[in-house]
Design a protein around this motif. Structure first.
Motif, PDB file in Angstrom:
ATOM      1  N   ILE A   1     -19.866  72.259 -30.741  1.00  0.00           N
ATOM      2  CA  ILE A   1     -21.287  71.439 -31.552  1.00  0.00           C
ATOM      3  C   ILE A   1     -21.257  70.300 -33.347  1.00  0.00           C
ATOM      4  O   ILE A   1     -21.342  69.681 -33.065  1.00  0.00           O
TER       5      ILE A   1
ATOM      6  N   ARG B   1     -21.814  66.788 -33.676  1.00  0.00           N
ATOM      7  CA  ARG B   1     -22.481  66.564 -34.819  1.00  0.00           C
ATOM      8  C   ARG B   1     -21.930  65.196 -35.467  1.00  0.00           C
ATOM      9  O   ARG B   1     -22.288  64.301 -36.243  1.00  0.00           O
TER      10      ARG B   1
ATOM     11  N   CYS C   1     -22.595  62.184 -33.607  1.00  0.00           N
ATOM     12  CA  CYS C   1     -23.999  61.604 -34.350  1.00  0.00           C
ATOM     13  C   CYS C   1     -24.222  61.189 -35.546  1.00  0.00           C
ATOM     14  O   CYS C   1     -24.827  61.299 -35.694  1.00  0.00           O
ATOM     15  N   SER C   2     -23.501  61.626 -36.231  1.00  0.00           N
ATOM     16  CA  SER C   2     -23.032  61.248 -37.755  1.00  0.00           C
ATOM     17  C   SER C   2     -22.697  60.019 -37.856  1.00  0.00           C
ATOM     18  O   SER C   2     -22.193  59.789 -39.491  1.00  0.00           O
TER      19      SER C   2
ATOM     20  N   ARG D   1     -25.949  61.768 -41.638  1.00  0.00           N
ATOM     21  CA  ARG D   1     -25.320  62.961 -41.223  1.00  0.00           C
ATOM     22  C   ARG D   1     -26.934  63.462 -40.799  1.00  0.00           C
ATOM     23  O   ARG D   1     -27.942  63.812 -41.102  1.00  0.00           O
TER      24      ARG D   1
ATOM     25  N   ILE E   1     -28.537  67.084 -38.322  1.00  0.00           N
ATOM     26  CA  ILE E   1     -28.589  68.731 -38.634  1.00  0.00           C
ATOM     27  C   ILE E   1     -28.608  68.903 -36.838  1.00  0.00           C
ATOM     28  O   ILE E   1     -29.305  68.254 -36.390  1.00  0.00           O
ATOM     29  N   GLY E   2     -28.126  70.268 -36.502  1.00  0.00           N
ATOM     30  CA  GLY E   2     -27.939  70.093 -34.959  1.00  0.00           C
ATOM     31  C   GLY E   2     -28.571  71.493 -34.734  1.00  0.00           C
ATOM     32  O   GLY E   2     -29.338  71.706 -35.193  1.00  0.00           O
TER      33      GLY E   2
ATOM     34  N   PHE F   1     -30.505  66.284 -32.260  1.00  0.00           N
ATOM     35  CA  PHE F   1     -29.324  66.536 -33.804  1.00  0.00           C
ATOM     36  C   PHE F   1     -30.894  65.436 -34.792  1.00  0.00           C
ATOM     37  O   PHE F   1     -31.691  64.510 -33.783  1.00  0.00           O
TER      38      PHE F   1
ATOM     39  N   ARG G   1     -29.798  67.247 -45.088  1.00  0.00           N
ATOM     40  CA  ARG G   1     -29.188  66.716 -44.098  1.00  0.00           C
ATOM     41  C   ARG G   1     -27.817  68.220 -44.780  1.00  0.00           C
ATOM     42  O   ARG G   1     -26.740  67.955 -43.150  1.00  0.00           O
TER      43      ARG G   1
ATOM     44  N   ASN H   1     -22.820  77.331 -36.910  1.00  0.00           N
ATOM     45  CA  ASN H   1     -22.527  76.102 -35.488  1.00  0.00           C
ATOM     46  C   ASN H   1     -23.409  76.020 -34.977  1.00  0.00           C
ATOM     47  O   ASN H   1     -24.506  75.212 -33.854  1.00  0.00           O
TER      48      ASN H   1
ATOM     49  N   GLY I   1     -25.268  73.785 -36.716  1.00  0.00           N
ATOM     50  CA  GLY I   1     -24.313  72.265 -35.513  1.00  0.00           C
ATOM     51  C   GLY I   1     -23.230  72.331 -36.783  1.00  0.00           C
ATOM     52  O   GLY I   1     -21.818  71.896 -36.057  1.00  0.00           O
TER      53      GLY I   1
ATOM     54  N   GLN J   1     -15.752  67.850 -37.423  1.00  0.00           N
ATOM     55  CA  GLN J   1     -16.776  66.920 -37.523  1.00  0.00           C
ATOM     56  C   GLN J   1     -16.549  65.850 -38.297  1.00  0.00           C
ATOM     57  O   GLN J   1     -16.984  64.643 -38.118  1.00  0.00           O
TER      58      GLN J   1
END
Length: 708
Positions: A266, A270, A273-274, A278, A280-281, A384, A446, A520, A524, A574
């Motif tokens: 994750i 994350r 996806c950011s 940014r 949050i998962g 996310f 975030r 996590n 996330g 990340q």
């Protein structure tokens, strides 16, 4: 129907009506509306979070004429049925809403009608009216429920849903084809009632259900009975002609392995996806997700997207399905990111293409093209969003969509909403205006913070401050009862989506790894690590035992090292940078009596922080120090004889310590845990993003501790 009968009749929905409560509200139709709404919102099989709306029409005195007029009370824009209060309702004159028919210029001018709703408001303290207002106003019923039950939407999204509706309900429920919510849909529903006398409800194609009654209770029962009938019909058809979702293509990993793999993966997801904002998962391996993700039909159904507007507004039109086997080796984060980057780029390109194909000249600019929902077959589903609640709710909505696909495929063939229709909802100017009205995000929105010593005075104050400023917080401590109390306190203060906890001894690398696994899976990853765990022993050198020395080195020095090491591992996955803030002490700089083991450990913490700052700069990970002194009120460090030891060293009583410490500072101020929390926030709140390797003394001003 009496209560006993109702309670035993329903199998697929919850009958929650309490006659005693209802009787206490019988003279207040608006209160009954709120009661009914809360009951409906309490059962997620009936409607989604923040979805649906309810109404009642009541005769009330016009404040200008004193004459009774018909007033409609309806759930306003935003809000959630399960928690609805009177402040969440809009109250409007029914006759004025009907008079707007004379102003309506057709589908091309739908949006201009929304502003006119404000001229129909009866109660000036009302919530802003929603786009669904005319859908309730134009139906000639006193009490109306509009919900999005999975069982109903499964029929509404089926290829031959209209025929199924007619046959299943024997003509008592009408069908109105898909149309975007608005004034014209209200007119279509009014016509459906006129053309079908005696109907008890309307199914809106791809959308949801309208039901009604002469009283609040009759509307409630009608709603439950309609959904129950649809649910029973679906249940009878599951697996009747073919296996659900075409049967399993792969098998899930065992539960413990799923969680381990999700935790490992994750932070990488994350980071990907950011790329624009940014995120949050959230993770779930709900059995419904696994049945869908492991199935033969996944490849067919996932690209079709969701059907109900409530669903895709939260989830985007379709998910990203990872091309990765459950057994894949994901231990090498860099290699994993390379594997996934192409899949993310393809998703972003697809989303951008959807935008370009569907946009209008006045459409808002394309939004973040990253996925909201990510499905890992055999493992589970990640979501996310800007905060934990939004990510969790998006996950819940996609599970609703899975339920809809499951039902539609059991009775017919699932149909997603046409791409252009989906776009026109997602990029609706009214939706964009709603987004623009959202309150400004807090400084730590975030962000995810893990705080050791999180149930103690300073640690909990830091967690509280960071949560107040928008962060998700993970509080870890070795005192199980204290950490459970902190979790309860934070849930009550901030809601269920702000805090997580773990019981951790910071001298145990395995316990620390488990704590970050908690972070996590809960949120996330991690952006901020605050090393606040500690203890203190105050003894003269010759009275200090080897055990005293070792435990201080283990907790303060080794603990800070192990926690930071694990935090850096996740931050590097990340690739979003991060902050490590170490709560050290003025004793790292000041040589005081009876303090050799503690002061030595604190000095090591301080220099380790400098070393970390020098090494981690290329990763954009900042490492800074807060040096407290003598935070007595609420601090756990003063337990186990420390206060007595310090009082003895200074030749005073324990009761005199607060005043003694205050007077020895240049500011002559008592130091509080909140003062340390403010210093941590100063580092991580965005104003000092180019500061690393620094020390802030929060000691009231002790000249011997001035950094030089």
């Amino acid at each position: 129907m009496d209560n006993a009968t109702a309670t035993t009749t329903f199998k697929y929905v919850s009958y929650l009506w309490d006659e005693q409560v209802a009787n206490s509200l019988k003279d207040d139709e608006v209160a009954l509306l709120i009661y009914r709404s809360n009951l409906l919102g309490a059962d997620l099989r009936l409607t989604n979070y923040a979805g649906g709306n309810t109404s009642c029409k009541v005769d009330m005195p016009d404040p200008l004429t004193g004459q009774d007029v018909e007033v409609m009370w309806v759930k306003g824009s935003g809000g959630d049925l399960g928690t609805l209060k009177k402040s969440g309702l809009a109250a409007l004159y029914v006759d004025k809403l009907h008079s707007l028919k004379n102003r309506y210029r057709g589908l091309a001018y739908e949006d201009e009608m929304v502003a006119l709703f404000n001229h129909c408001i009866y109660d000036l303290d009302s919530k802003a009216p929603s786009i669904d207002t005319p859908l309730h106003a134009f139906l000639p019923f006193k009490h109306i429920d509009h919900l999005h039950p999975d069982a109903i939407i499964a029929i509404a999204a089926a290829k031959n849903g209209e025929q199924i509706t007619r046959e299943l309900f024997g003509g008592k429920v009408a069908w109105v084809p898909w149309q975007r919510p608005g004034f014209d849909l209200g007119l279509q529903m009014e016509k459906a009632v006129q053309d079908n006398p005696g109907i008890t409800g309307i199914i809106l194609g791809s959308h949801g259900l309208f039901t009604w009654g002469d009283t609040a209770y009759e509307s409630y029962i009608n709603t439950l009975e309609t959904i129950e009938k649809a649910s029973e019909y679906l249940q009878k058809n599951y697996g009747k002609t073919r296996a659900v979702f075409g049967g399993a293509r792969i098998q899930s990993l065992p539960a413990a392995e799923r969680l381990a793999k999700a935790s490992e993966m994750i932070p990488v997801l994350r980071g990907l996806c950011s790329s624009q904002n940014r995120m949050i998962g959230h993770f779930t391996d709900d059995e419904r997700v696994l049945e869908y993700s492991n199935s033969n039909d996944l490849a067919k159904l996932a690209p079709l997207g969701t059907s109900c507007p409530d669903h895709f507004l939260r989830t985007k039109i379709r998910p990203l399905v990872l091309d990765l086997t459950p057994e894949a080796d994901i231990s090498d984060a860099e290699n994993l990111k390379k594997q996934l980057s192409d899949q993310f780029e393809a998703y972003r390109a697809d989303y951008t293409g959807y935008y370009e194909r569907s946009k209008h000249p006045n459409s808002p600019a394309v939004r973040d093209a990253n996925p909201v929902i990510i499905i890992y077959p055999g493992v589970g589903m990640f979501s996310f969003a800007k905060d934990k609640q939004t990510a969790r709710v998006a996950s819940e909505f996609y599970i609703n969509a899975i339920n809809v696909m499951r039902g539609a495929e059991a009775i017919s063939e699932y149909q997603g909403l046409p791409e252009q229709e989906a776009f026109d909802i997602e990029y609706w100017l009214l939706e964009e205006a709603k987004l623009q009205r959202m309150p400004k995000e807090k400084p730590l929105s975030r962000k995810i913070a893990l705080i050791t010593g999180g149930s103690g005075g300073i640690g909990k104050a830091i967690a509280d401050k960071l949560a107040q400023e928008g962060a998700c917080v993970v509080m870890v401590d070795m005192r199980e009862n204290d950490i459970q109390e902190a979790q309860t306190e934070f849930n009550k203060k901030f809601g269920r989506d702000t805090a997580a906890t773990a019981v951790v001894d910071v001298t145990s690398s395995q316990a620390i790894a488990n704590a970050f696994k908690t972070a996590n899976l809960a949120f996330g990853g991690v952006d901020i690590v605050v090393n606040c765990a500690g203890l203190s022993i105050s003894k003269p050198m010759m009275d200090t035992t080897e055990a005293d020395y070792d435990i201080l080195q283990d907790v303060l020095v080794k603990g800070q090292f192990l926690v930071s090491q694990q935090g850096v591992k996740i931050m590097r996955k990340q690739q979003l940078g991060g902050d490590i803030v170490n709560i050290v002490s003025k004793n790292a700089l000041v040589s005081g009596p009876n303090n050799i083991a503690y002061g030595t450990a604190k000095a090591a913490q301080l220099h380790m922080s400098r070393l970390m700052a020098a090494e981690l700069g290329p990763d954009k990970i900042r490492v800074n120090v807060v040096n407290p002194d003598a935070v007595i009120r609420g601090s756990k460090i003063w337990e186990s004889g420390w206060a007595e030891g310090r009082a003895k060293a200074y030749g005073i009583s324990v009761a005199e310590l607060p005043a003694y410490y205050a007077k020895r500072t240049v500011l002559n101020e008592e130091l509080l845990a909140e003062d340390m929390a403010n210093a941590v926030f100063l580092y991580v709140g965005g104003l000092l993003n180019k500061s690393t390797g620094n020390v802030i003394n929060v000691d009231g001003g002790v000249p011997a501790a001035f950094v030089r």
